[in-house]
Scaffold this active site. Structure first.
Site, PDB file in Angstrom:
ATOM      1  N   GLU A 250      10.074  21.408  40.073  1.00  0.00           N
ATOM      2  CA  GLU A 250       9.505  22.462  39.235  1.00  0.00           C
ATOM      3  C   GLU A 250       7.977  22.420  39.369  1.00  0.00           C
ATOM      4  O   GLU A 250       7.325  23.439  39.550  1.00  0.00           O
ATOM      5  CB  GLU A 250       9.927  22.289  37.771  1.00  0.00           C
ATOM      6  CG  GLU A 250       9.344  23.368  36.868  1.00  0.00           C
ATOM      7  CD  GLU A 250       9.887  23.353  35.449  1.00  0.00           C
ATOM      8  OE1 GLU A 250      10.968  22.811  35.208  1.00  0.00           O
ATOM      9  OE2 GLU A 250       9.216  23.918  34.561  1.00  0.00           O
ATOM     10  N   ARG A 328      10.546  19.893  23.991  1.00  0.00           N
ATOM     11  CA  ARG A 328      11.995  20.094  24.010  1.00  0.00           C
ATOM     12  C   ARG A 328      12.734  18.905  23.378  1.00  0.00           C
ATOM     13  O   ARG A 328      13.825  19.048  22.826  1.00  0.00           O
ATOM     14  CB  ARG A 328      12.515  20.416  25.413  1.00  0.00           C
ATOM     15  CG  ARG A 328      13.890  21.074  25.398  1.00  0.00           C
ATOM     16  CD  ARG A 328      14.369  21.474  26.776  1.00  0.00           C
ATOM     17  NE  ARG A 328      14.105  22.852  27.142  1.00  0.00           N
ATOM     18  CZ  ARG A 328      14.838  23.896  26.783  1.00  0.00           C
ATOM     19  NH1 ARG A 328      15.894  23.734  26.008  1.00  0.00           N
ATOM     20  NH2 ARG A 328      14.526  25.109  27.181  1.00  0.00           N
ATOM     21  N   GLU A 730      21.882  22.963  32.724  1.00  0.00           N
ATOM     22  CA  GLU A 730      21.500  21.685  32.134  1.00  0.00           C
ATOM     23  C   GLU A 730      22.436  21.158  31.040  1.00  0.00           C
ATOM     24  O   GLU A 730      22.669  19.944  30.965  1.00  0.00           O
ATOM     25  CB  GLU A 730      20.085  21.798  31.534  1.00  0.00           C
ATOM     26  CG  GLU A 730      19.004  22.005  32.565  1.00  0.00           C
ATOM     27  CD  GLU A 730      17.697  22.421  31.913  1.00  0.00           C
ATOM     28  OE1 GLU A 730      17.599  23.592  31.486  1.00  0.00           O
ATOM     29  OE2 GLU A 730      16.794  21.581  31.814  1.00  0.00           O
TER      30      GLU A 730
HETATM   31  N1  MTE Z   1      22.563  22.245  40.423  1.00  0.00           N
HETATM   32  C1  MTE Z   1      22.353  21.899  41.704  1.00  0.00           C
HETATM   33  N2  MTE Z   1      23.388  21.908  42.549  1.00  0.00           N
HETATM   34  N3  MTE Z   1      21.112  21.556  42.157  1.00  0.00           N
HETATM   35  C2  MTE Z   1      20.035  21.518  41.317  1.00  0.00           C
HETATM   36  O1  MTE Z   1      18.928  21.204  41.739  1.00  0.00           O
HETATM   37  N4  MTE Z   1      19.211  21.854  39.011  1.00  0.00           N
HETATM   38  C3  MTE Z   1      19.577  21.856  37.597  1.00  0.00           C
HETATM   39  C4  MTE Z   1      20.711  22.830  37.344  1.00  0.00           C
HETATM   40  N5  MTE Z   1      21.780  22.624  38.270  1.00  0.00           N
HETATM   41  C5  MTE Z   1      20.236  21.862  39.942  1.00  0.00           C
HETATM   42  C6  MTE Z   1      21.538  22.246  39.552  1.00  0.00           C
HETATM   43  C7  MTE Z   1      18.456  22.206  36.722  1.00  0.00           C
HETATM   44  S1  MTE Z   1      17.362  21.016  36.271  1.00  0.00           S
HETATM   45  C8  MTE Z   1      18.302  23.463  36.234  1.00  0.00           C
HETATM   46  S2  MTE Z   1      17.056  23.853  35.161  1.00  0.00           S
HETATM   47  C9  MTE Z   1      19.204  24.548  36.631  1.00  0.00           C
HETATM   48  O2  MTE Z   1      20.210  24.129  37.537  1.00  0.00           O
HETATM   49  C10 MTE Z   1      18.367  25.642  37.288  1.00  0.00           C
HETATM   50  O3  MTE Z   1      19.152  26.674  37.733  1.00  0.00           O
HETATM   51  P1  MTE Z   1      19.693  27.826  36.743  1.00  0.00           P
HETATM   52  O4  MTE Z   1      18.548  28.213  35.891  1.00  0.00           O
HETATM   53  O5  MTE Z   1      20.150  28.855  37.683  1.00  0.00           O
HETATM   54  O6  MTE Z   1      20.796  27.203  35.961  1.00  0.00           O
HETATM   55  N1  HPA Z   2      12.501  24.080  30.525  1.00  0.00           N
HETATM   56  C1  HPA Z   2      12.238  23.855  31.825  1.00  0.00           C
HETATM   57  N2  HPA Z   2      11.065  24.018  32.341  1.00  0.00           N
HETATM   58  C2  HPA Z   2      10.074  24.420  31.556  1.00  0.00           C
HETATM   59  C3  HPA Z   2      10.285  24.676  30.207  1.00  0.00           C
HETATM   60  C4  HPA Z   2      11.571  24.504  29.667  1.00  0.00           C
HETATM   61  O1  HPA Z   2      11.819  24.713  28.481  1.00  0.00           O
HETATM   62  N3  HPA Z   2       9.120  25.062  29.677  1.00  0.00           N
HETATM   63  C5  HPA Z   2       8.240  25.012  30.688  1.00  0.00           C
HETATM   64  N4  HPA Z   2       8.809  24.635  31.828  1.00  0.00           N
HETATM   65 MO1  MOS Z   3      15.423  22.133  35.127  1.00  0.00          MO
HETATM   66  S1  MOS Z   3      14.757  20.344  34.411  1.00  0.00           S
HETATM   67  O1  MOS Z   3      14.605  23.057  33.856  1.00  0.00           O
HETATM   68  O2  MOS Z   3      14.429  22.351  36.507  1.00  0.00           O
END
Ligand code: MTE
Ligand code: HPA
Ligand code: MOS
Length: 774
Positions: A250, A328, A730
């Site tokens: 990120e 958070r 998550e």
């Molecule tokens: N799933 C896979 N396969 N690879 C990833 O890197 N990241 C996780 C989750 N699932 C991740 C994953 C994290 S930290 C987040 S915030 C969300 O996927 C981000 O994707 P989304 O917002 O589409 O759920």
């Molecule tokens: N989640 C993940 N990434 C972020 C957030 C959050 O709530 N706020 C800022 N970056």
């Molecule tokens: Mo997920 S820790 O918000 O990339």
């Protein structure tokens, strides 16, 4: 198929087409993945003459740089140039929230692995060899590795934050029971399969294009521009997909992209910088370790009346995302429970570790581990099961969270009760009890773990996204958004959206790379909100296009717009199929000079948060669920095996069941790993000891639960979620917290004098100590 799941399906109001689509849908990336055809940064076709770079990083955790001798390294044949902070034309600064992080160390180093210079050479091999020839002299300064040490020394990132509800001071006075204690949860290595990396190439007029393995292309663009001292439009960032990010990309994909771009800027040649695993493990931050203390007060009938907690976050040597992650932690400090009197404080402590960063759950899991520990402690002292306390305090409709949001469409009790009923938890508990009566060298433990997770970036202004949708002349569709595909299946979900709106096969839709020139000023793909934000924007763009082409169809067919529908690539009038096909309609639209491109902007409505009051409505909605974990502990060896994790999860109305199930399973394994086996170790000098896969163990096929069952709870869904399909990335990680308490319960069954410890991960060594020590 389970009955509940079946009902859920039958009740679904989605039309037959979309049901078929969601049932059949796989993560469409799997086709290229299994063939080895998926493209990552390292697969980009590099230009002739491309240079390769390696980072020279600090061999000490804290100190003053007295001298560095690059001469031998520079003299090595094939070394092009070595860049340091002196070569930065703009600002030597990469901090996103707080400007406290230099790209390259100047006169001091603050963590072991802190970048000092970039060695650029004809090959990575030569650059690595050159790195070994650099001589550095550092005058060492005292090293802080833990949050408590930092607190004692007054070493902080920023001011503490506190949330409060009701009046804890007075409430504790009314409590029948009050317990206090301390907890620790360790960090966690992201271990994305694809390590950090970037490829920068010079284009015309000072433009630099960067292919980056980042969750946040705009962060990369903005930071590169700032470090180079150029305008953002000179920097193009492109992302095909990531071999996993899990939060680790990120913010922390940025420095490598900036370094590659800096070298390209000076050399006017392409530069590739991809960390090897050792470098990545040493130089990047991880999940934040937390040292916390709690005080919990309960009434005679087990209602939690008051809860106080202080979270010491080990932020590392710079802020990175720590303040947002700390926030958070406060949002999730009471997990799935309603507690009328709450006071929680989080302190971001500055230490000499690599800046810790986002990791699936973003501080939420750390907060939830503490309340679960407090409940376990209370249960043990009172002589009841944790389950009874958990159950007595589950969140209800219209309860208030400590941050002021009123809980709506709450599924805490629903998932809990469903889990109990569907999995017959009484029988499960009885089985565990019987097993423990009849076995002396093996003991079983069972634990419930409810979860409540807020969906939206906690920082309200970040909750927006755009989509650029083209319908091409032949009726095929191209979609650009800010969504970064990192394995979570977001691209497939967006294809489903367009396929559903236009009623065309998914093969006709392509998700383009994530590129800052097509979709600008974006938030990172994070906070589990990627599909909601980018999907909503995609839906809006597709709907606008649909209205436009329907108008062309109604003109062409001499009928009203309302009578037109598109189905399976044909135009229907009053539900009767016409001769007009999707493709013909598109070419007619073009001949009418009607635009076949649309750009839509979505910003999550309703959310707000006032940091001066620490109150508001920060989340679009919450995701709920309950897991029941059963473990068997080998009391001779201290090792354990998870018999099963049985979950009732609130997907809303899942638009992609296979993908969402994969997310639940993956997150669960990651959560169990964090709680039980993944042990990051730094020595007192701040050197990472768990710096390879031989010393850092993540769950493999032998250590995941023997059985994982996930039942979708029947919920209404939420309009803030894309097609009522709730965010899933998550939340399920936190089911893994149940693993800790299941093991603890097994230990207690063996050793009734076991003094409960809340010190994660619960490694076999710790289990063994618990079994045989008081
Ligand atoms: N799933 C896979 N396969 N690879 C990833 O890197 N990241 C996780 C989750 N699932 C991740 C994953 C994290 S930290 C987040 S915030 C969300 O996927 C981000 O994707 P989304 O917002 O589409 O759920
Ligand atoms: N989640 C993940 N990434 C972020 C957030 C959050 O709530 N706020 C800022 N970056
Ligand atoms: Mo997920 S820790 O918000 O990339």
């Amino acid at each position: 198929m389970h009955k509940n799941k079946l009902n859920h399906k039958l009740n679904s109001k989605l039309d037959a087409v979309s049901v078929a689509l969601k049932k059949s849908i796989k993560n469409l990336d799997s086709y290229t993945h299994v063939r080895g055809e998926s493209l990552y940064v390292d697969d980009v076709n590099v230009r002739q003459g491309t240079f390769h770079a390696v980072v020279f990083d600090s061999p000490k955790a804290h100190g003053k740089i007295k001298s560095i001798d690059y001469s031998k390294a520079e003299a090595l044949e094939g070394v092009e140039r070595i860049f340091t902070y002196k070569d930065v034309p703009g600002e030597n600064e990469i901090g996103g929230i707080i400007k406290d992080e230099p790209l390259f160390a100047e006169h001091e180093v603050h963590f072991w692995g802190m970048p000092i210079a970039l060695i650029v050479a004809e090959s990575e091999f030569i650059a690595r060899k050159a790195r070994g020839l650099i001589e550095i002299d550092i005058e060492e300064l005292p090293v802080i590795t833990t949050a408590k040490q930092a607190k004692a020394k007054g070493s902080f990132i920023n001011a503490p934050r506190s949330f409060s509800l009701g009046d804890v001071e007075n409430a504790f006075k009314d409590c029948e029971y009050v317990f206090e204690g301390e907890t620790f949860s360790n960090g966690q290595e992201h271990l994305y399969i694809e390590a950090q990396g970037a490829y920068a190439e010079p284009l015309e007029n000072g433009t630099i294009k960067i292919t980056s393995s980042t969750q946040g292309p705009t962060a990369v663009q903005k930071t590169v521009a700032n470090v180079l001292g150029v305008a953002m439009h000179k920097i193009e960032v492109d992302v095909t997909r990531l071999g996993g990010g899990f939060g680790g990309k990120e913010d922390q994909a940025t420095p490598w992209a900036v370094m590659a771009a800096l070298a390209t800027y000076h050399l006017n040649q392409s530069v590739k910088l991809i960390l090897n695993r050792h470098d990545d493990l040493r130089m990047t931050g991880k999940r934040h370790p937390y040292e916390s203390s709690y005080k919990i007060g309960l009434s005679k009938d087990l209602k939690i009346l008051a809860y106080e907690a202080e979270f010491l976050q080990n932020s590392g040597a710079a802020a990175d995302l720590s303040p947002a992650i700390a926030e958070r932690t406060l949002f999730h400090a009471t997990n799935s429970y309603f507690i009328p009197n709450v006071k929680t404080t989080v302190i971001s402590c500055k230490t000499n570790l690599p800046p810790n960063t986002a990791f699936r759950g973003f501080g939420g899991p750390q907060g939830m581990f503490v309340i679960e520990s407090a409940i376990a402690k209370a249960a043990s002292e009172i002589g009841v099961s944790s389950r009874e306390i958990q159950e007595a305090n589950l969140l209800d409709e219209n309860d208030t969270f400590s941050y002021g949001q009123i809980a709506k469409k709450v599924e805490a009790k629903n998932t809990w009760d469903s889990a109990k009923a569907i999995f017959n938890s009484e029988a499960l508990e009885k089985e565990v009890e019987d097993f423990n009566k009849n076995n002396s060298s093996f003991k079983k433990g069972i634990a419930f773990m409810p979860i409540t997770f807020g969906i939206s970036f906690t920082n309200t202004p970040m909750n927006h996204a755009r989509a650029l949708v083209h319908i091409y002349l032949d009726g095929s569709v191209g979609i650009s958004t800010a969504a970064v595909e990192m394995g979570q299946g977001v691209n497939t979900k967006m294809m489903q959206i367009a396929a559903q709106v236009f009623s065309i096969p998914i093969e006709k839709i392509k998700i383009e790379t994530t590129n800052t020139t097509r979709v600008a000023n974006t938030s990172p793909s994070a906070a589990s909100s990627t599909a909601d934000l980018n999907g909503k924007a995609t839906l809006m763009a597709c709907n606008s296009l649909l209205e436009r082409i329907k108008k062309v169809a109604s003109d062409d067919l001499n009928t009203s717009e309302d009578s037109i529908t598109l189905k399976d690539e044909s135009v229907y009038v009053n539900n009767k199929k016409t001769e007009l096909s999707w493709t013909e309609l598109i070419s007619k639209t073009m001949l009418q000079r009607v635009a076949l491109t649309e750009n839509a902007h979505y910003a999550t409505p309703e959310i707000h948060f006032d940091k001066t009051k620490e109150k508001g409505h920060p989340f679009a909605y919450h995701v709920y669920g309950t897991a029941i974990t059963t473990v068997t502990v080998d009391c001779t060896r201290g090792i354990y095996e998870f018999d099963s994790v049985k979950i009732v999860h609130d997907y809303g109305k899942s638009m992609s069941e296979g993908i969402d199930l994969g997310q639940v399973e993956g997150a669960l394994a990651q959560g169990i790993g964090w709680m039980t086996m993944e042990e990051i170790a730094y020595n007192d000098e701040g050197k990472l000891l768990s710096n390879a896969l031989s010393t850092y163990k993540i769950p493999d096929i032998f250590s995941v639960p023997k059985e994982v069952e996930v039942i979708p709870v029947e919920t209404e869904g939420n309009d803030m979620a894309i097609l009522k399909s709730k965010a899933v990335g998550e939340p399920p990680l936190m089911y893994g917290i149940g693993a800790y308490f299941a093991i603890q319960n097994a230990i207690k069954a063996f050793n009734p004098n076991y003094d409960l410890k809340f010190h994660a991960p619960m490694t076999p060594e710790k289990v063994l100590m618990g079994l045989y020590k008081n």
